[in-house]
Design a protein around this motif. Structure first.
Motif, PDB file in Angstrom:
ATOM      1  N   ALA A 159       0.835  -1.210   0.000  1.00  0.00           N
ATOM      2  CA  ALA A 159       0.000   0.000   0.000  1.00  0.00           C
ATOM      3  C   ALA A 159       0.866   1.256   0.000  1.00  0.00           C
ATOM      4  N   SER A 160       1.935   1.234   0.802  1.00  0.00           N
ATOM      5  CA  SER A 160       2.837   2.391   0.857  1.00  0.00           C
ATOM      6  C   SER A 160       3.674   2.502  -0.404  1.00  0.00           C
ATOM      7  N   ILE A 161       4.207   1.375  -0.855  1.00  0.00           N
ATOM      8  CA  ILE A 161       5.067   1.375  -2.038  1.00  0.00           C
ATOM      9  C   ILE A 161       4.290   1.815  -3.271  1.00  0.00           C
ATOM     10  N   SER A 162       3.072   1.333  -3.405  1.00  0.00           N
ATOM     11  CA  SER A 162       2.259   1.667  -4.574  1.00  0.00           C
ATOM     12  C   SER A 162       2.065   3.172  -4.703  1.00  0.00           C
ATOM     13  N   THR A 163       1.791   3.824  -3.590  1.00  0.00           N
ATOM     14  CA  THR A 163       1.614   5.283  -3.610  1.00  0.00           C
ATOM     15  C   THR A 163       2.906   5.989  -4.015  1.00  0.00           C
ATOM     16  N   MET A 164       4.032   5.511  -3.477  1.00  0.00           N
ATOM     17  CA  MET A 164       5.319   6.128  -3.801  1.00  0.00           C
ATOM     18  C   MET A 164       5.706   5.903  -5.267  1.00  0.00           C
ATOM     19  N   VAL A 165       5.474   4.683  -5.768  1.00  0.00           N
ATOM     20  CA  VAL A 165       5.787   4.391  -7.174  1.00  0.00           C
ATOM     21  C   VAL A 165       4.892   5.225  -8.093  1.00  0.00           C
ATOM     22  N   GLY A 166       3.612   5.360  -7.709  1.00  0.00           N
ATOM     23  CA  GLY A 166       2.706   6.206  -8.496  1.00  0.00           C
ATOM     24  C   GLY A 166       3.191   7.645  -8.522  1.00  0.00           C
ATOM     25  N   LEU A 167       3.691   8.134  -7.401  1.00  0.00           N
ATOM     26  CA  LEU A 167       4.234   9.501  -7.337  1.00  0.00           C
ATOM     27  C   LEU A 167       5.477   9.629  -8.204  1.00  0.00           C
ATOM     28  N   PHE A 168       6.304   8.580  -8.198  1.00  0.00           N
ATOM     29  CA  PHE A 168       7.493   8.589  -9.052  1.00  0.00           C
ATOM     30  C   PHE A 168       7.100   8.669 -10.531  1.00  0.00           C
ATOM     31  N   GLY A 169       6.111   7.848 -10.920  1.00  0.00           N
ATOM     32  CA  GLY A 169       5.645   7.887 -12.308  1.00  0.00           C
ATOM     33  C   GLY A 169       5.045   9.238 -12.672  1.00  0.00           C
ATOM     34  N   THR A 170       4.341   9.820 -11.712  1.00  0.00           N
ATOM     35  CA  THR A 170       3.764  11.157 -11.934  1.00  0.00           C
ATOM     36  C   THR A 170       4.867  12.188 -12.164  1.00  0.00           C
ATOM     37  N   GLY A 195       3.462  13.225 -21.798  1.00  0.00           N
ATOM     38  CA  GLY A 195       3.928  13.490 -20.436  1.00  0.00           C
ATOM     39  C   GLY A 195       2.777  13.618 -19.458  1.00  0.00           C
ATOM     40  N   ILE A 196       1.716  14.327 -19.886  1.00  0.00           N
ATOM     41  CA  ILE A 196       0.552  14.493 -19.016  1.00  0.00           C
ATOM     42  C   ILE A 196      -0.155  13.151 -18.804  1.00  0.00           C
ATOM     43  N   SER A 197      -0.281  12.356 -19.890  1.00  0.00           N
ATOM     44  CA  SER A 197      -0.909  11.038 -19.772  1.00  0.00           C
ATOM     45  C   SER A 197      -0.133  10.145 -18.816  1.00  0.00           C
ATOM     46  N   GLU A 198       1.190  10.168 -18.963  1.00  0.00           N
ATOM     47  CA  GLU A 198       2.035   9.349 -18.089  1.00  0.00           C
ATOM     48  C   GLU A 198       1.835   9.745 -16.637  1.00  0.00           C
ATOM     49  N   ALA A 199       1.784  11.041 -16.381  1.00  0.00           N
ATOM     50  CA  ALA A 199       1.604  11.514 -15.007  1.00  0.00           C
ATOM     51  C   ALA A 199       0.260  11.091 -14.439  1.00  0.00           C
ATOM     52  N   LEU A 200      -0.805  11.276 -15.207  1.00  0.00           N
ATOM     53  CA  LEU A 200      -2.148  10.992 -14.711  1.00  0.00           C
ATOM     54  C   LEU A 200      -2.395   9.506 -14.505  1.00  0.00           C
ATOM     55  N   PHE A 201      -1.966   8.680 -15.439  1.00  0.00           N
ATOM     56  CA  PHE A 201      -2.194   7.244 -15.319  1.00  0.00           C
ATOM     57  C   PHE A 201      -1.398   6.642 -14.164  1.00  0.00           C
ATOM     58  N   ASN A 202      -0.182   7.105 -13.980  1.00  0.00           N
ATOM     59  CA  ASN A 202       0.606   6.613 -12.855  1.00  0.00           C
ATOM     60  C   ASN A 202       0.007   7.041 -11.526  1.00  0.00           C
ATOM     61  N   THR A 203      -0.505   8.270 -11.491  1.00  0.00           N
ATOM     62  CA  THR A 203      -1.181   8.739 -10.282  1.00  0.00           C
ATOM     63  C   THR A 203      -2.386   7.854  -9.968  1.00  0.00           C
ATOM     64  N   ALA A 204      -3.199   7.583 -10.998  1.00  0.00           N
ATOM     65  CA  ALA A 204      -4.412   6.784 -10.816  1.00  0.00           C
ATOM     66  C   ALA A 204      -4.087   5.372 -10.332  1.00  0.00           C
ATOM     67  N   LEU A 205      -3.124   4.718 -10.984  1.00  0.00           N
ATOM     68  CA  LEU A 205      -2.769   3.349 -10.603  1.00  0.00           C
ATOM     69  C   LEU A 205      -2.155   3.297  -9.203  1.00  0.00           C
ATOM     70  N   GLY A 206      -1.350   4.308  -8.878  1.00  0.00           N
ATOM     71  CA  GLY A 206      -0.770   4.366  -7.540  1.00  0.00           C
ATOM     72  C   GLY A 206      -1.834   4.503  -6.467  1.00  0.00           C
ATOM     73  N   ILE A 207      -2.855   5.323  -6.733  1.00  0.00           N
ATOM     74  CA  ILE A 207      -3.952   5.501  -5.781  1.00  0.00           C
ATOM     75  C   ILE A 207      -4.750   4.204  -5.639  1.00  0.00           C
ATOM     76  N   VAL A 208      -5.012   3.541  -6.772  1.00  0.00           N
ATOM     77  CA  VAL A 208      -5.766   2.275  -6.733  1.00  0.00           C
ATOM     78  C   VAL A 208      -5.040   1.239  -5.877  1.00  0.00           C
ATOM     79  N   GLY A 209      -3.732   1.078  -6.125  1.00  0.00           N
ATOM     80  CA  GLY A 209      -2.955   0.112  -5.348  1.00  0.00           C
ATOM     81  C   GLY A 209      -2.909   0.466  -3.871  1.00  0.00           C
ATOM     82  N   GLY A 210      -2.745   1.759  -3.573  1.00  0.00           N
ATOM     83  CA  GLY A 210      -2.683   2.201  -2.185  1.00  0.00           C
ATOM     84  C   GLY A 210      -3.996   1.991  -1.450  1.00  0.00           C
ATOM     85  N   VAL A 211      -5.097   2.363  -2.102  1.00  0.00           N
ATOM     86  CA  VAL A 211      -6.414   2.207  -1.474  1.00  0.00           C
ATOM     87  C   VAL A 211      -6.735   0.733  -1.236  1.00  0.00           C
TER      88      VAL A 211
END
Length: 247
Positions: A159-170, A195-211
């Motif tokens: 849960a913690s790693i997913s959020t951090m990896v999503g932030l890294f991708g963002t 670049g915007i797509s990469e940021a948004l999709f990584n944010t979304a997936l990171g949130i999904v994994g974290g939640v």
């Protein structure tokens, strides 16, 4: 299977599945949801692997905790054991513990075995008997808890790693977007959108994994706490019954 081997195989398998799925998404037609997700970049592979790992751990914990619940209603099972004890049928109570196959049954079985052992040693002091049975509960609970709590730390970590990896991708996506904006003359619209797509999709997936990780961790922790309460309550109930038989 040992925990370390299971975790290693799970990491390898989920990474391979995620990588294969990511490559397949790159072959899908432009404009489809899968192709848009592909634009999230290579970090998407890691995020999908983490999500798959959480799902695998959820399935494993559900199976394990359902097994720990045993066969049948636990309060009714404890009442049946109390009746057997009151009628002097401790061997029958042990047999019922074997049939129930729950964590509560495993702990209570250790209590009955300790009670019988003290009977063979001709220990008649009530306080000593109760003390020994309480020790049996502590020892058995120490053996059962790791089985109930298994993989919960892994879920919390993911849960913690997913959020951090999503932030890294963002961050990587935003770097690409700002790089496109900084080009000489008109910004590169394609690079900017990527670049915007990469940021948004990584944010979304990171949130999904974290939640997913946080919610399931809390749910399973609550179930383990409930098991612990049932074990303590049932053990106290049976020990007092056995103790009264000594008087």
């Amino acid at each position: 299977m040992k925990q370390g081997i299971f975790t290693t195989l799970l990491i390898v398998l989920t990474t391979l599945v995620s990588a294969g799925f990511y490559l397949w998404m790159g072959t899908t037609p432009e404009g489809t949801n899968f192709h848009e997700l592909y634009k999230g970049g290579p970090v998407v592979v890691v995020l999908m692997a983490l999500i798959l790992m959480v799902i695998a751990y959820i399935v494993e914990r559900m199976i394990a905790l359902n097994k720990a619940s045993g066969k049948g209603n636990i309060p009714e099972f404890v009442k049946e054991l109390k009746q057997e004890v009151e009628e002097g049928r401790v061997d029958t109570a042990i047999a019922k513990c074997d049939e129930h196959q729950s964590s509560v049954a495993a702990v209570l079985r250790s209590v009955f075995e300790r009670y019988q052992s003290m009977g063979r040693q001709q220990i008649t002091d009530r306080e000593k008997k109760i003390s020994e049975m309480e020790k049996a509960v502590e020892e058995a609970t120490t053996m059962e808890l790791p089985l109930l709590e298994k993989n919960l730390v892994a879920i919390s970590t993911i849960a913690s790693i997913s959020t951090m990896v999503g932030l890294f991708g963002t961050t990587m996506g935003m770097i690409r977007a700002f790089t496109a904006m900084a080009t000489t003359g008109a910004p590169d619209a394609v690079a900017l959108s990527l670049g915007i797509s990469e940021a948004l999709f990584n944010t979304a997936l990171g949130i999904v994994g974290g939640v997913m990780g946080i919610v399931t961790y809390n749910v399973f922790t609550s179930r383990v706490d409930r098991f612990t309460y049932l074990i303590d309550e049932a053990a106290f109930y049976i020990i007092q019954t056995l103790g009264s038989e000594t008087e």
